[in-house]
Design a protein around this motif. Sequence first.
Motif, PDB file in Angstrom:
ATOM      1  N   PRO A 120       1.073  -1.276  -0.140  1.00 15.49           N
ATOM      2  CA  PRO A 120       0.119  -0.245   0.076  1.00 15.49           C
ATOM      3  C   PRO A 120       0.822   1.231   0.039  1.00 15.49           C
ATOM      4  CG  PRO A 120      -0.193  -1.214   2.064  1.00 15.49           C
ATOM      5  CD  PRO A 120       0.540  -1.961   1.253  1.00 15.49           C
ATOM      6  N   ILE A 121       0.284   2.302  -0.708  1.00 12.65           N
ATOM      7  CA  ILE A 121       1.073   3.650  -0.811  1.00 12.65           C
ATOM      8  C   ILE A 121       1.231   4.167   0.599  1.00 12.65           C
ATOM      9  CG2 ILE A 121       1.093   5.672  -1.725  1.00 12.65           C
ATOM     10  CD1 ILE A 121      -0.292   4.711  -4.191  1.00 12.65           C
ATOM     11  N   SER A 122      -0.017   4.104   1.426  1.00 12.54           N
ATOM     12  CA  SER A 122       0.142   4.912   2.595  1.00 12.54           C
ATOM     13  C   SER A 122      -0.804   4.203   3.740  1.00 12.54           C
ATOM     14  CB  SER A 122      -0.096   6.219   2.416  1.00 12.54           C
ATOM     15  OG  SER A 122      -1.645   6.391   2.110  1.00 12.54           O
ATOM     16  N   MET A 123      -0.611   4.419   5.093  1.00 15.12           N
ATOM     17  CA  MET A 123      -1.358   3.761   6.188  1.00 15.12           C
ATOM     18  C   MET A 123      -1.285   4.761   7.166  1.00 15.12           C
ATOM     19  SD  MET A 123      -0.574  -0.012   6.249  1.00 15.12           S
ATOM     20  CE  MET A 123      -1.628  -0.498   7.611  1.00 15.12           C
ATOM     21  N   ASP A 124      -2.488   4.966   7.891  1.00 20.52           N
ATOM     22  CA  ASP A 124      -2.552   5.723   9.244  1.00 20.52           C
ATOM     23  C   ASP A 124      -2.949   4.884  10.319  1.00 20.52           C
ATOM     24  OD1 ASP A 124      -4.441   8.787   7.863  1.00 20.52           O
ATOM     25  OD2 ASP A 124      -2.105   7.977   7.454  1.00 20.52           O
ATOM     26  N   SER A 125      -2.268   5.284  11.705  1.00 21.65           N
ATOM     27  CA  SER A 125      -2.730   4.623  12.678  1.00 21.65           C
ATOM     28  C   SER A 125      -2.580   5.462  13.968  1.00 21.65           C
ATOM     29  CB  SER A 125      -1.974   3.257  12.861  1.00 21.65           C
ATOM     30  OG  SER A 125      -2.457   2.427  13.918  1.00 21.65           O
ATOM     31  N   TYR A 126      -2.699   4.880  15.117  1.00 22.45           N
ATOM     32  CA  TYR A 126      -2.580   5.717  16.240  1.00 22.45           C
ATOM     33  C   TYR A 126      -1.711   5.136  17.303  1.00 22.45           C
ATOM     34  CZ  TYR A 126      -6.829   8.160  14.591  1.00 22.45           C
ATOM     35  OH  TYR A 126      -7.618   9.056  13.824  1.00 22.45           O
ATOM     36  N   GLU A 127      -1.342   5.975  18.041  1.00 23.23           N
ATOM     37  CA  GLU A 127       0.066   5.533  19.074  1.00 23.23           C
ATOM     38  C   GLU A 127      -0.795   4.523  19.854  1.00 23.23           C
ATOM     39  OE1 GLU A 127       0.903   9.378  21.161  1.00 23.23           O
ATOM     40  OE2 GLU A 127       2.844   8.590  20.883  1.00 23.23           O
ATOM     41  N   GLY A 128      -0.071   3.383  20.154  1.00 22.23           N
ATOM     42  CA  GLY A 128      -0.514   2.258  20.879  1.00 22.23           C
ATOM     43  C   GLY A 128      -1.179   1.166  20.247  1.00 22.23           C
ATOM     44  N   GLN A 129      -1.413   1.331  19.080  1.00 21.87           N
ATOM     45  CA  GLN A 129      -2.240   0.363  18.350  1.00 21.87           C
ATOM     46  C   GLN A 129      -1.088  -0.571  17.631  1.00 21.87           C
ATOM     47  OE1 GLN A 129      -5.536   0.081  17.663  1.00 21.87           O
ATOM     48  NE2 GLN A 129      -5.407   1.630  19.501  1.00 21.87           N
ATOM     49  N   GLU A 130      -1.594  -1.762  17.272  1.00 18.48           N
ATOM     50  CA  GLU A 130      -0.702  -2.558  16.429  1.00 18.48           C
ATOM     51  C   GLU A 130      -0.897  -2.251  14.947  1.00 18.48           C
ATOM     52  OE1 GLU A 130      -0.331  -7.055  16.827  1.00 18.48           O
ATOM     53  OE2 GLU A 130      -1.636  -6.991  15.473  1.00 18.48           O
ATOM     54  N   VAL A 131       0.439  -2.188  13.975  1.00 14.15           N
ATOM     55  CA  VAL A 131       0.074  -1.919  12.620  1.00 14.15           C
ATOM     56  C   VAL A 131       0.529  -3.088  12.094  1.00 14.15           C
ATOM     57  CG1 VAL A 131       0.900  -0.427  10.778  1.00 14.15           C
ATOM     58  CG2 VAL A 131       0.161   0.413  12.897  1.00 14.15           C
ATOM     59  N   ASN A 132      -0.128  -3.474  10.866  1.00 12.12           N
ATOM     60  CA  ASN A 132       0.181  -4.485   9.982  1.00 12.12           C
ATOM     61  C   ASN A 132       0.345  -3.857   8.701  1.00 12.12           C
ATOM     62  OD1 ASN A 132       0.118  -6.732  11.995  1.00 12.12           O
ATOM     63  ND2 ASN A 132      -2.242  -6.383  12.047  1.00 12.12           N
ATOM     64  N   ILE A 133       1.351  -4.018   7.761  1.00 16.21           N
ATOM     65  CA  ILE A 133       1.543  -3.844   6.636  1.00 16.21           C
ATOM     66  C   ILE A 133       1.845  -5.073   5.585  1.00 16.21           C
ATOM     67  CG2 ILE A 133       2.872  -2.185   4.789  1.00 16.21           C
ATOM     68  CD1 ILE A 133       3.760  -0.868   7.346  1.00 16.21           C
ATOM     69  N   THR A 134       0.942  -5.245   4.614  1.00 17.47           N
ATOM     70  CA  THR A 134       0.962  -6.481   3.847  1.00 17.47           C
ATOM     71  C   THR A 134       1.699  -6.118   2.499  1.00 17.47           C
ATOM     72  OG1 THR A 134      -0.816  -7.453   5.041  1.00 17.47           O
ATOM     73  CG2 THR A 134       0.015  -8.190   2.906  1.00 17.47           C
ATOM     74  N   LEU A 178       3.979   5.167   6.332  1.00 16.20           N
ATOM     75  CA  LEU A 178       3.062   5.030   7.597  1.00 16.20           C
ATOM     76  C   LEU A 178       3.168   6.280   8.704  1.00 16.20           C
ATOM     77  CD1 LEU A 178       1.503   2.894   9.667  1.00 16.20           C
ATOM     78  CD2 LEU A 178       3.756   2.567  10.674  1.00 16.20           C
ATOM     79  N   ILE A 179       2.121   6.874   8.987  1.00 12.70           N
ATOM     80  CA  ILE A 179       1.968   7.882   9.630  1.00 12.70           C
ATOM     81  C   ILE A 179       1.128   7.641  10.899  1.00 12.70           C
ATOM     82  CG2 ILE A 179       0.672  10.241  10.071  1.00 12.70           C
ATOM     83  CD1 ILE A 179       1.163  10.504   6.988  1.00 12.70           C
ATOM     84  N   ILE A 180       1.817   7.837  11.840  1.00 11.97           N
ATOM     85  CA  ILE A 180       1.025   7.508  13.568  1.00 11.97           C
ATOM     86  C   ILE A 180       0.758   8.750  14.194  1.00 11.97           C
ATOM     87  CG2 ILE A 180       1.470   6.407  15.546  1.00 11.97           C
ATOM     88  CD1 ILE A 180       1.703   4.510  13.161  1.00 11.97           C
ATOM     89  N   LYS A 181      -0.517   8.740  14.400  1.00 11.43           N
ATOM     90  CA  LYS A 181      -1.096   9.959  15.059  1.00 11.43           C
ATOM     91  C   LYS A 181      -1.438   9.821  16.670  1.00 11.43           C
ATOM     92  CE  LYS A 181      -3.963  10.384  10.973  1.00 11.43           C
ATOM     93  NZ  LYS A 181      -5.400  10.443  10.195  1.00 11.43           N
TER      94      LYS A 181
END
Lengths: 111, 113
Positions: A7-21, A107-110
């Motif tokens: 994926p070109i981009s993804m957003d998530s939040y602090e403390g979350q688990e992030v999965n990039i495929t 990946l942008i973490i908010k």
Amino acid sequence: LAKTTQPISMDSYEGQEVNITCSHNNIATNDYITWYQQFPSQGPRFIIQGYKTKVTNEVASLFIPADRKSSTLSLPRVSLSDTAVYYCLVVRMDSNYQLIWGAGTKLIIKP
Amino acid sequence: DVKVTQSSRYLVKRTGEKVFLECVQDMDHENMFWYRQDPGLGLRLIYFSYDVKMKEKGDIPEGYSVSREKKERFSLILESASTNQTSMYLCASSTGQGANEQYFGPGTRLTVT
């Protein structure tokens, strides 16, 4: 033609688990799967590498299904400092050595 | 820590100039690589070297040449720079077999005007 797609981009939040495929449909028997992280104004930095099943280190896990046609980088409990571009790389180890890089996932973490 | 250094962080050259980008690694690595990085295209391999005086073409070698006279140093040469060679250039090194971790330099932002 061997290709890695992510994926070109993804957003998530602090403390979350992030999965990039990453998709690598044409993966060959001797290929290895590697992930790198890149911050602005720096070169990429190695995160993790695997061949099959699951690999875990102190910063990430890498899940590779039995058919190896995809892989998932998992970042547990992300923080703002995990904001970066993540690259999937398939290293082809047969007679024609090849490095097949994905285009990167921003990946942008908010907070 | 492995250190890979590149001769310049920023470089501005004119069309037609001969350009040398230098890369030095301090960990006695056998393998060295030159990439260019462009938005939306990720990293593309230009050339790599697995030993002194050995070189192999990568995916986009046209318009570039390389030199590896010493194990620690790998040079990328643009014989006649063109505007489409404006890019970020990254050097990397690794040890042993090709799947091993690559260590990258900070990059050189080359602008050809």
